[in-house]
Design an enzyme around this catalytic site. Structure first.
Site, PDB file in Angstrom:
ATOM      1  CB  ALA A  15      -0.885  -0.006   1.359  1.00 50.11           C
ATOM      2  CB  THR A  16       3.637   2.524   1.584  1.00 52.55           C
ATOM      3  OG1 THR A  16       4.516   1.270   2.004  1.00 52.55           O
ATOM      4  CG2 THR A  16       2.598   2.768   2.627  1.00 52.55           C
ATOM      5  CG  ASP A 243      -0.288  -8.416   0.331  1.00 52.34           C
ATOM      6  OD1 ASP A 243      -1.382  -8.892   1.441  1.00 52.34           O
ATOM      7  OD2 ASP A 243       0.197  -7.246   0.562  1.00 52.34           O
ATOM      8  CB  THR A 265       2.615  -1.664   9.460  1.00 51.45           C
ATOM      9  OG1 THR A 265       3.707  -1.289   8.997  1.00 51.45           O
ATOM     10  CG2 THR A 265       1.769  -0.706  10.024  1.00 51.45           C
ATOM     11  CG  ASN A 302      -6.301  -8.305  10.229  1.00 50.05           C
ATOM     12  OD1 ASN A 302      -6.080  -9.400   9.960  1.00 50.05           O
ATOM     13  ND2 ASN A 302      -6.349  -7.392   9.461  1.00 50.05           N
ATOM     14  N   GLY A 434       8.900  -8.576   8.030  1.00 48.42           N
ATOM     15  CA  GLY A 434       9.709  -7.688   8.554  1.00 48.42           C
ATOM     16  C   GLY A 434       9.804  -7.680  10.160  1.00 48.42           C
TER      17      GLY A 434
END
Length: 517
Positions: A15-16, A243, A265, A302, A434
């Site tokens: 998204a970025t 993804d 994130t 989530n 990450g």
């Protein structure tokens, strides 16, 4: 003469930002190389947010052209992106306008409106098994219908973002299963879009492409794309277009008795099952069922992950510089260090400094609504602690320690719930993405959950994309051979549980605090 290596070309869009990556498999191991990296800019215009689908297409062409210029042989191409968003195609075969982004404010009240006036919350969940988020495709489409969106009215086809980009490359329209499963329009039992839900939006099944599973050949590059890139008729493969689907395909598990935590994130904790788990309890706890490769289901929840830490770090970075005489120690206050001491805000320094302060002094629920989008994350954390009669964390070290302790305790809560749903005993927790590089949080997660934690790989999404292409090419047989190759290609870091009594007591404290909120 040595045979030329064959490469798989992965397009991995977030998204970025986005990347194009090439990978190859030889002697039971894989290798990756980043070809290009580029921003994915959110466009604000007329009170709405859009993605620039043409810019993304251009970047894919640029990456393919770079590969062609290097004389590399490309076996196939695969595209994965974020979920839920879609593109409208007109009856003349043209894109009607840039696609709306899931952050568009039009959806803010659409979910509640739809569930109140169209189909009830429980009915929607019983069909789809998908968690309720206001930006899910079903609510985006409802909001557009409600506003009289002209692109929707004139759409001949609706293609999810990875499918739209594959269409731009091949001219063929498909609806890939894993990306469609994020829409809250798909029934995981039938593995098809639900006619009643579509009808509630004034849509028919014919508006969407043919449903295909990961591993399907969508088509080959059009003559136009071949000329633009200098490549031949390279096949485009439907990988796990979502993804997270590609990321979970890259979990280097040895058998099915594992849970995964895709850590970034946002944190996604789940298990891989043969069938969807849809029950009153999964509805109550807001678990979701998304499509995976080889007909599997990603049953997950989530969790607000490193968003908390990243937002605090950004605030410290933006704070005014201290004077030369001022205090520049990162542990002494919320002000930023001086320009010469900005290294004090590095991940390594912030995370290690958090280990020097008292554990479990302040605990929050990372998924509390107060942390969704506050003007100041630091203020929100401090206010939460103040309102729950806890010591208020003041320094960056104290705030980071609060975040890491609280995330690990939330992971324990969800892991315990996951064990209740799993049809097998969860023997290991794989941390990918990450966040797998955060050794302190990894150890805390092992301590808190009581499970052995295996960290890695970091580049899981691109790996899963490329491995799915390799399976389609016949280089690997199934998901377990894929995972064996991944495990053989990377160094997994193992974390064993420690300090059980302290973490048990901290979990009791976490429950007493969060249950009052």
């Amino acid at each position: 003469m040595e045979q030329q290596k064959k490469y798989f070309f992965a397009v991995d869009l977030g998204a970025t930002s986005g990347r194009t990556i090439i990978g190859n498999i030889a002697e039971g191991k894989f290798q990756l190389e980043e070809v290009t990296r580029f921003p994915n800019n959110l466009i604000e215009q007329g009170g709405h947010y859009y993605w620039d689908i043409y810019a993304l297409y251009f970047e894919i062409i640029r990456g393919l052209r770079e590969v062609a210029n290097r004389g590399l042989e490309i076996t196939s191409i695969g595209i994965d992106t974020w979920g839920v968003d879609f593109v409208f195609i007109g009856d003349d075969g043209a894109i009607l306008r840039n696609p709306r982004a899931y952050r568009d404010p039009i959806t803010f009240d659409a979910m509640d409106d739809y569930l109140k006036h169209v189909i009830s919350r429980k009915e929607v969940y019983d069909v789809t098994g998908i968690q309720f988020l206001n930006f899910n495709s079903i609510f985006q489409l409802y909001a557009m219908k409600r506003e009289g969106n002209t692109a929707l009215k004139n759409a001949q086809k609706i293609l999810f973002v990875p499918d739209a980009l594959s269409w731009m490359l091949t001219g063929n329209e498909v609806c890939e299963y894993t990306i469609a499963s994020t829409s809250q329009l798909l029934d995981p039992r039938t593995k098809q879009l639900d006619e009643r839900l579509l009808s509630s939006l004034g849509l028919t099944r014919s508006k969407f492409g043919k449903m295909v599973n990961p591993g399907t050949v969508i088509g080959v590059l059009t003559d136009e794309v071949q000329k633009l890139t200098g490549l031949g008729a390279v096949p485009v493969i439907a990988v796990a277009g979502h993804d997270t689907g590609s990321a979970v395909a890259a979990v280097p598990a040895k058998d099915e008795k594992f849970a995964y935590l895709s850590s970034g994130t946002w944190s996604l904790m789940g298990i891989e099952t043969k069938d969807a788990i849809i029950s009153d309890l999964s509805y109550e706890r807001n678990f979701t069922n998304e499509g995976g490769i080889e007909g599997t289901t990603r049953f997950l929840k989530n969790i607000c992950g490193m968003w908390l830490y990243e937002r605090c770090r950004l605030e410290w970075q933006k704070a005014p510089l201290s004077s030369p005489e001022g205090d520049t120690n990162v542990q002494q206050g919320n002000e930023a260090p001086s320009g010469a001491d900005r290294g004090a805000l590095s991940h390594a320094v912030l995370q290690s400094s958090a280990m020097t302060v008292e554990p479990f002094r302040s605990i929050i629920n990372p998924d509390d609504q107060a942390f969704a989008a506050p003007a100041s994350m630091i203020d929100a954390i401090q206010k939460y602690c103040r309102n729950t009669n806890q010591p208020v964390p003041e320094t960056p070290a104290e705030i980071c320690r609060c975040i890491f302790d609280s995330l690990a305790l939330r992971y324990r809560q969800v892991f315990q719930w996951m064990q209740e749903f799993a049809p097998f005993k969860l023997e290991v927790l794989h941390i990918i993405g990450g966040g797998s590089l955060n050794k302190y949080l990894n150890q805390f997660t092992a301590n808190s959950t009581g499970a052995t934690v295996l960290a890695g790989p970091q580049e899981c999404t691109a790996i899963g994309n490329i491995m799915m292409q390799a399976k389609t090419a016949g280089i690997v047989a199934d998901i377990w051979q894929m995972r064996a190759i991944i495990a053989n290609s990377i160094e997994l870091v193992e974390y064993k549980p420690q300090d059980k009594a302290a973490w048990d007591a901290a979990f009791d404290k976490y429950l007493s605090i969060t249950n009052k909120q």
